[in-house]
Design a protein around this motif. Sequence first.
Motif, PDB file in Angstrom:
ATOM      1  N   LEU A   1      51.625  43.244  39.391  1.00  0.00           N
ATOM      2  CA  LEU A   1      52.397  41.994  39.293  1.00  0.00           C
ATOM      3  C   LEU A   1      51.781  41.017  38.286  1.00  0.00           C
ATOM      4  O   LEU A   1      52.445  40.053  37.888  1.00  0.00           O
ATOM      5  CB  LEU A   1      52.472  41.307  40.664  1.00  0.00           C
ATOM      6  CG  LEU A   1      53.056  42.116  41.824  1.00  0.00           C
ATOM      7  CD1 LEU A   1      53.108  41.265  43.080  1.00  0.00           C
ATOM      8  CD2 LEU A   1      54.440  42.644  41.477  1.00  0.00           C
TER       9      LEU A   1
ATOM     10  N   ARG B   1      43.777  37.380  43.775  1.00  0.00           N
ATOM     11  CA  ARG B   1      44.293  38.697  44.158  1.00  0.00           C
ATOM     12  C   ARG B   1      45.665  38.510  44.798  1.00  0.00           C
ATOM     13  O   ARG B   1      45.834  37.638  45.666  1.00  0.00           O
ATOM     14  CB  ARG B   1      43.353  39.376  45.157  1.00  0.00           C
ATOM     15  CG  ARG B   1      41.973  39.673  44.603  1.00  0.00           C
ATOM     16  CD  ARG B   1      42.014  40.480  43.327  1.00  0.00           C
ATOM     17  NE  ARG B   1      42.571  41.793  43.542  1.00  0.00           N
ATOM     18  CZ  ARG B   1      41.839  42.899  43.655  1.00  0.00           C
ATOM     19  NH1 ARG B   1      40.530  42.837  43.572  1.00  0.00           N
ATOM     20  NH2 ARG B   1      42.422  44.056  43.826  1.00  0.00           N
TER      21      ARG B   1
ATOM     22  N   GLY C   1      54.067  39.693  46.114  1.00  0.00           N
ATOM     23  CA  GLY C   1      55.125  40.615  46.528  1.00  0.00           C
ATOM     24  C   GLY C   1      55.636  40.234  47.917  1.00  0.00           C
ATOM     25  O   GLY C   1      54.858  39.734  48.739  1.00  0.00           O
TER      26      GLY C   1
ATOM     27  N   LEU D   1      53.533  41.845  50.532  1.00  0.00           N
ATOM     28  CA  LEU D   1      52.228  41.204  50.762  1.00  0.00           C
ATOM     29  C   LEU D   1      52.391  39.907  51.547  1.00  0.00           C
ATOM     30  O   LEU D   1      51.556  39.585  52.398  1.00  0.00           O
ATOM     31  CB  LEU D   1      51.534  40.929  49.424  1.00  0.00           C
ATOM     32  CG  LEU D   1      51.102  42.181  48.647  1.00  0.00           C
ATOM     33  CD1 LEU D   1      50.595  41.801  47.260  1.00  0.00           C
ATOM     34  CD2 LEU D   1      50.033  42.943  49.409  1.00  0.00           C
TER      35      LEU D   1
ATOM     36  N   ALA E   1      59.583  45.615  41.734  1.00  0.00           N
ATOM     37  CA  ALA E   1      60.374  46.178  42.827  1.00  0.00           C
ATOM     38  C   ALA E   1      59.710  47.435  43.382  1.00  0.00           C
ATOM     39  O   ALA E   1      59.188  48.257  42.626  1.00  0.00           O
ATOM     40  CB  ALA E   1      61.777  46.503  42.339  1.00  0.00           C
ATOM     41  N   SER E   2      59.704  47.565  44.688  1.00  0.00           N
ATOM     42  CA  SER E   2      59.175  48.765  45.329  1.00  0.00           C
ATOM     43  C   SER E   2      59.803  48.866  46.713  1.00  0.00           C
ATOM     44  O   SER E   2      60.416  47.914  47.187  1.00  0.00           O
ATOM     45  CB  SER E   2      57.653  48.687  45.465  1.00  0.00           C
ATOM     46  OG  SER E   2      57.306  47.710  46.420  1.00  0.00           O
TER      47      SER E   2
HETATM   48  N1  LIG Z   1      53.783  51.220  41.646  1.00  0.00           N
HETATM   49  C1  LIG Z   1      53.323  50.224  42.392  1.00  0.00           C
HETATM   50  N2  LIG Z   1      52.159  50.349  43.024  1.00  0.00           N
HETATM   51  C2  LIG Z   1      51.657  49.363  43.782  1.00  0.00           C
HETATM   52  N3  LIG Z   1      52.246  48.190  43.975  1.00  0.00           N
HETATM   53  C3  LIG Z   1      53.419  48.012  43.368  1.00  0.00           C
HETATM   54  C4  LIG Z   1      54.024  48.997  42.556  1.00  0.00           C
HETATM   55  N4  LIG Z   1      55.170  48.499  42.093  1.00  0.00           N
HETATM   56  C5  LIG Z   1      55.288  47.277  42.603  1.00  0.00           C
HETATM   57  N5  LIG Z   1      54.251  46.982  43.382  1.00  0.00           N
HETATM   58  C6  LIG Z   1      54.025  45.738  44.106  1.00  0.00           C
HETATM   59  O1  LIG Z   1      52.811  45.114  43.680  1.00  0.00           O
HETATM   60  C7  LIG Z   1      52.178  44.473  44.795  1.00  0.00           C
HETATM   61  C8  LIG Z   1      50.814  45.063  45.011  1.00  0.00           C
HETATM   62  O2  LIG Z   1      50.004  44.557  44.060  1.00  0.00           O
HETATM   63  P1  LIG Z   1      48.425  44.849  44.102  1.00  0.00           P
HETATM   64  O3  LIG Z   1      47.875  44.164  42.920  1.00  0.00           O
HETATM   65  O4  LIG Z   1      47.875  44.564  45.437  1.00  0.00           O
HETATM   66  O5  LIG Z   1      48.373  46.388  44.002  1.00  0.00           O
HETATM   67  P2  LIG Z   1      48.463  47.311  42.743  1.00  0.00           P
HETATM   68  O6  LIG Z   1      49.499  46.843  41.777  1.00  0.00           O
HETATM   69  O7  LIG Z   1      48.626  48.625  43.314  1.00  0.00           O
HETATM   70  O8  LIG Z   1      47.044  47.096  42.056  1.00  0.00           O
HETATM   71  P3  LIG Z   1      45.622  47.752  42.436  1.00  0.00           P
HETATM   72  O9  LIG Z   1      45.845  48.716  43.543  1.00  0.00           O
HETATM   73  O10 LIG Z   1      45.202  48.375  41.164  1.00  0.00           O
HETATM   74  O11 LIG Z   1      44.766  46.592  42.814  1.00  0.00           O
HETATM   75  C9  LIG Z   1      53.072  44.721  46.008  1.00  0.00           C
HETATM   76  O12 LIG Z   1      53.923  43.617  46.177  1.00  0.00           O
HETATM   77  C10 LIG Z   1      53.837  45.949  45.599  1.00  0.00           C
HETATM   78  O13 LIG Z   1      55.101  46.048  46.235  1.00  0.00           O
END
Ligand SMILES: Nc1ncnc2c1ncn2[C@@H]1O[C@H](COP(=O)(O)OP(=O)(O)OP(=O)(O)O)[C@@H](O)[C@H]1O
Length: 281
Positions: free
Chosen positions: A12, A49, A68, A71, A89-90
């Motif tokens: 994000l 974070r 998100g 979260l 989006a997820s």
């Molecule tokens: N492919 C994806 N993987 C993880 N989170 C995602 C993805 N696409 C969107 N998101 C959204 O991003 C947010 C999670 O962000 P976060 O920074 O915690 O994890 P991350 O993007 O997996 O980074 P990392 O695990 O490297 O710290 C959530 O709201 C999640 O829904």
Amino acid sequence: MLRIAVPNKGSLSEPAIELLREAGYAGRRTGRELVLHDRANSVELYFLRPRDIAVYVGSGRLDAGITGRDLLLDSGADAEEALTLGFGASTFRFAAPTGQVPDDVAGLAGRRVATSYDGLVRTWLADRGVDAPVVRLDGAVEISVALGVADVIADVVETGSTLRAAGLEVFGEPILESEAVLVRRRGEVPAGLETLVRRVQGVLVARDYVMVDYDVHVDLLDEASAVTPGLESPTVSPLRDASFVAVRSMVRRAEVNAVMDRLYEVGARAILVTTIHACRI
Ligand SMILES: Nc1ncnc2c1ncn2[C@@H]1O[C@H](COP(=O)(O)OP(=O)(O)OP(=O)(O)O)[C@@H](O)[C@H]1O
Ligand SMILES: O=P(O)(O)OC[C@H]1O[C@H](OP(=O)(O)OP(=O)(O)O)[C@H](O)[C@@H]1O
Ligand SMILES: [Mg+2]
């Protein structure tokens, strides 16, 4: 000073910083900066974070933030969504080894569920009266079943390729559809929040819409206007040749080629499409 939390890492982070930049706020100068005073706009940006952002906003220490929806709900923080932002989006889903998926929700009872979103999962299970132990992991949750610490997982799925690579398949209804959201603390509206929301909305609309101009015979104006009703009503300007008018209207970017086809069929000509850089709706 409005205090805004911005994701400092993860998927994000970049789109959130770009969105605020397009909305006229200062950008991060280095990847290590934790706070940025944007005096010209009377805001302070805190780079945190994504998982912590709703906690800060819910506590009232910060006024708004980008995170998100998953979260936000997982944190249980007392913050609310002000806007959906159209990126990140997820889907949050259960998955299990291919061929070993439970038939229904009740089939989860007694199975160990690995997840990084334990708040979200515990609430979901409790709401449905399912008694299943939750194993909280920090990441790489998909490997937990093969390593024997869980029977199923609940995790973020975007393309599904991580699940497939781990030999897992989703089951049941999605737990949640998530995307990036602007969150704000509940209660009293802090000074500057409405400006932030309007600016961000302006960026989203400018991304989503284009401006369409065309000339059309006055006899065909009603028919053409019905194709491009705009947000309120199209602008109609006289031309030197009084039998024609110029029409200007906002159209969804995704629909613009179909709209141009229909306008041409109606008899419109000199159809021009231009990008909108910024707007206030
Ligand atoms: N492919 C994806 N993987 C993880 N989170 C995602 C993805 N696409 C969107 N998101 C959204 O991003 C947010 C999670 O962000 P976060 O920074 O915690 O994890 P991350 O993007 O997996 O980074 P990392 O695990 O490297 O710290 C959530 O709201 C999640 O829904
Ligand atoms: O459906 P996909 O497109 O495969 O994306 C989803 C995967 O991406 C994220 O993991 P990430 O790379 O952030 O690693 P992490 O699990 O260590 O956070 C998320 O936790 C899923 O594992
Ligand atoms: Mg991750």
